[in-house]
Motif scaffolding. Structure first.
Motif, short mmCIF file in Angstrom:
data_model
loop_
_atom_site.label_atom_id
_atom_site.label_comp_id
_atom_site.label_asym_id
_atom_site.label_seq_id
_atom_site.Cartn_x
_atom_site.Cartn_y
_atom_site.Cartn_z
N UNK A 1 30.28 44.78 51.50
CA UNK A 1 29.11 44.19 52.15
C UNK A 1 29.03 44.71 53.58
N UNK A 2 27.99 44.30 54.29
CA UNK A 2 27.86 44.74 55.68
C UNK A 2 28.93 44.14 56.59
N UNK A 3 29.69 43.16 56.09
CA UNK A 3 30.79 42.59 56.88
C UNK A 3 32.15 43.14 56.47
N UNK A 4 32.22 43.95 55.41
CA UNK A 4 33.49 44.54 55.03
C UNK A 4 33.78 44.50 53.55
N UNK A 5 35.07 44.46 53.20
CA UNK A 5 35.51 44.52 51.81
C UNK A 5 35.93 43.13 51.33
N UNK A 6 35.69 42.86 50.05
CA UNK A 6 36.04 41.56 49.47
C UNK A 6 36.40 41.74 48.01
N UNK A 7 37.31 40.92 47.51
CA UNK A 7 37.63 40.86 46.09
C UNK A 7 37.64 39.39 45.68
N UNK A 8 36.95 39.07 44.58
CA UNK A 8 36.77 37.67 44.18
C UNK A 8 37.42 37.39 42.83
N UNK A 9 37.97 36.20 42.70
CA UNK A 9 38.50 35.72 41.43
C UNK A 9 37.35 35.15 40.60
N UNK A 10 37.49 35.13 39.27
CA UNK A 10 36.42 34.58 38.43
C UNK A 10 36.13 33.12 38.77
N UNK A 11 34.87 32.74 38.69
CA UNK A 11 34.48 31.36 38.96
C UNK A 11 34.18 30.58 37.68
N UNK A 12 34.41 31.24 36.53
CA UNK A 12 34.05 30.61 35.25
C UNK A 12 35.25 30.09 34.47
N UNK A 13 36.41 30.01 35.14
CA UNK A 13 37.64 29.52 34.50
C UNK A 13 38.09 30.39 33.33
N UNK A 14 37.70 31.67 33.33
CA UNK A 14 38.15 32.59 32.29
C UNK A 14 39.61 32.96 32.45
N UNK A 15 40.17 32.68 33.61
CA UNK A 15 41.60 32.85 33.85
C UNK A 15 42.01 31.78 34.86
N UNK A 16 43.31 31.61 35.04
CA UNK A 16 43.83 30.61 35.97
C UNK A 16 44.04 31.24 37.34
N UNK A 17 43.29 30.78 38.32
CA UNK A 17 43.38 31.35 39.66
C UNK A 17 44.71 31.01 40.32
N UNK A 18 45.16 31.86 41.25
CA UNK A 18 46.35 31.52 42.03
C UNK A 18 46.09 30.24 42.84
N UNK A 19 47.16 29.51 43.12
CA UNK A 19 47.05 28.28 43.91
C UNK A 19 48.18 28.21 44.93
N UNK A 20 47.98 27.34 45.93
CA UNK A 20 49.02 27.11 46.92
C UNK A 20 49.03 25.63 47.28
N UNK A 21 50.24 25.12 47.50
CA UNK A 21 50.43 23.80 48.08
C UNK A 21 51.05 24.00 49.46
N UNK A 22 50.43 23.38 50.46
CA UNK A 22 50.85 23.55 51.86
C UNK A 22 51.76 22.39 52.25
#
Length: 345
Positions: free
Chosen positions: A126-147
């Motif tokens: 995009x005009x602000x740079x590079x990006x990579x997105x995880x699926x938003x349709x729950x087709x896989x389990x996204x990484x998570x973090x507990x702080x």
């Protein structure tokens, strides 16, 4: 899906001083003549690219925002932008200036890689740079973090990179800063795992190489659609790792946390988004150890950002500042506390 990870490079903290948080400065790698030459080439590349881009970028971002301090839409005027819920003049903004200091507490972040593979990721420019997105349709389990010390679990949505770091550590700036953005599950807060990127490695970072290749393929697709046949994608990774990705690539689990050097601690504080509307809803967690890449890999990242082609107009469209930066200047802490959370074991 196959549970495999590309190897990563690690580095101790390697600051490069600067007097201006939104300038990409020359970086002095680890006593390698070739690396110094590559860094000099990078500075020439960034300067040449931005000389051509700035007039287009100002026109392209007239209704959004810019990183150009000479623009009425630049960072110093973000608080005046006409957009809903604009908080860019708030008292919990980001980025901030961080002091290394001693560890305030010893606790472990709990990272779960999920099972999203490289084939599930969506790469974008995009005009602000590079990006990579995880699926938003729950087709896989996204990484998570507990702080540690914060309730709830946070799911990774996407990650992007700012050329020239946004935060500073002991007054030092870095070549770039990667942000993995997470949303609170069953909540309304966000969390960012931030990583400084420094071009001082003598060997390529293979995981970073995979990401670069994904963005370069997207860039070449834009150029092919606009201008004809593209050039082949360059690689600077280990032949075995790149070949393995080519053979198994779409099934390899993508774990963004693998970029973090072993034993990394984090600077934790309450802040906001670093782009308008600067919503103050973010738990920040900035790694205290930088991710090392080669000068060549860094040059390719900057070229992707500064020579971005808008596929809809086939014109240059980066909104980077005049020196190639897509970073916001540091903001006042206004009494906020930045904790250094170190690994417990």
């Amino acid at each position: 899906k196959k549970r495999a990870h590309c190897p990563t490079s690690s580095s101790s903290l390697f600051p490069h001083p600067s007097k201006d948080s939104h300038k990409i400065q020359q970086v002095k790698p680890n006593k390698q003549t070739d690396n110094n030459n590559s860094t000099m080439m990078f500075n020439k590349l960034a300067a040449a690219a931005l000389m051509a881009i700035v007039p287009v970028a100002q026109a392209a971002t007239s209704s959004t925002f810019s990183y150009d301090e000479n623009s009425i839409y630049g960072p110093q005027n973000w608080g005046k932008l006409d957009m809903p819920n604009n908080a860019c003049d708030g008292r919990s903004n980001s980025p901030v200036a961080i002091e290394m200091g001693e560890c305030d507490r010893f606790e472990n972040y709990r990272f779960d890689d999920g099972n999203c593979a490289y084939g599930d990721m969506s790469y974008s420019l995009t005009n602000t740079g590079v990006k990579a997105s995880f699926p938003s349709d729950d087709s896989c389990t996204n990484p998570t973090v507990r702080i540690p010390g914060i309730n709830g679990k946070y799911k990774a949505l996407q990650f992007h990179i700012h050329t020239s770091s946004e935060h500073t550590i002991d007054g030092n700036f870095y070549g770039a800063e990667l942000h993995t953005v997470h949303a609170e599950i069953d909540g309304d807060r966000f969390a960012v795992i931030g990583m400084m990127i420094q071009p001082d490695a003598t060997e390529p970072n293979d995981l970073f190489e995979v990401l670069l290749t994904g963005w370069e393929k997207k860039d070449l697709a834009h150029r092919e659609a606009c201008f004809g046949e593209p050039a082949p994608v360059a690689t600077d990774g280990d032949d075995g790792a790149v070949r393995k990705l080519a053979e198994d690539g779409q099934d390899i689990i993508f774990a963004p946390y693998d970029l973090l050097p072993k034993g990394t601690g984090f600077f934790h504080y309450d802040g906001g988004l670093t782009t308008p509307p600067c919503s103050e809803v973010v738990w920040w967690n900035l790694a205290d150890t930088a991710v090392a890449v080669t000068p060549d890999q860094y040059m390719r990242l900057v070229e992707l950002v500064t020579t971005y082609i808008d596929a809809s107009t086939c014109e240059l469209g980066s909104n980077a500042g005049p020196v190639g930066s897509t970073s916001r200047p540091v903001q006042p802490l206004y009494g906020r506390i930045v904790e250094r959370v170190c690994a417990a074991n």
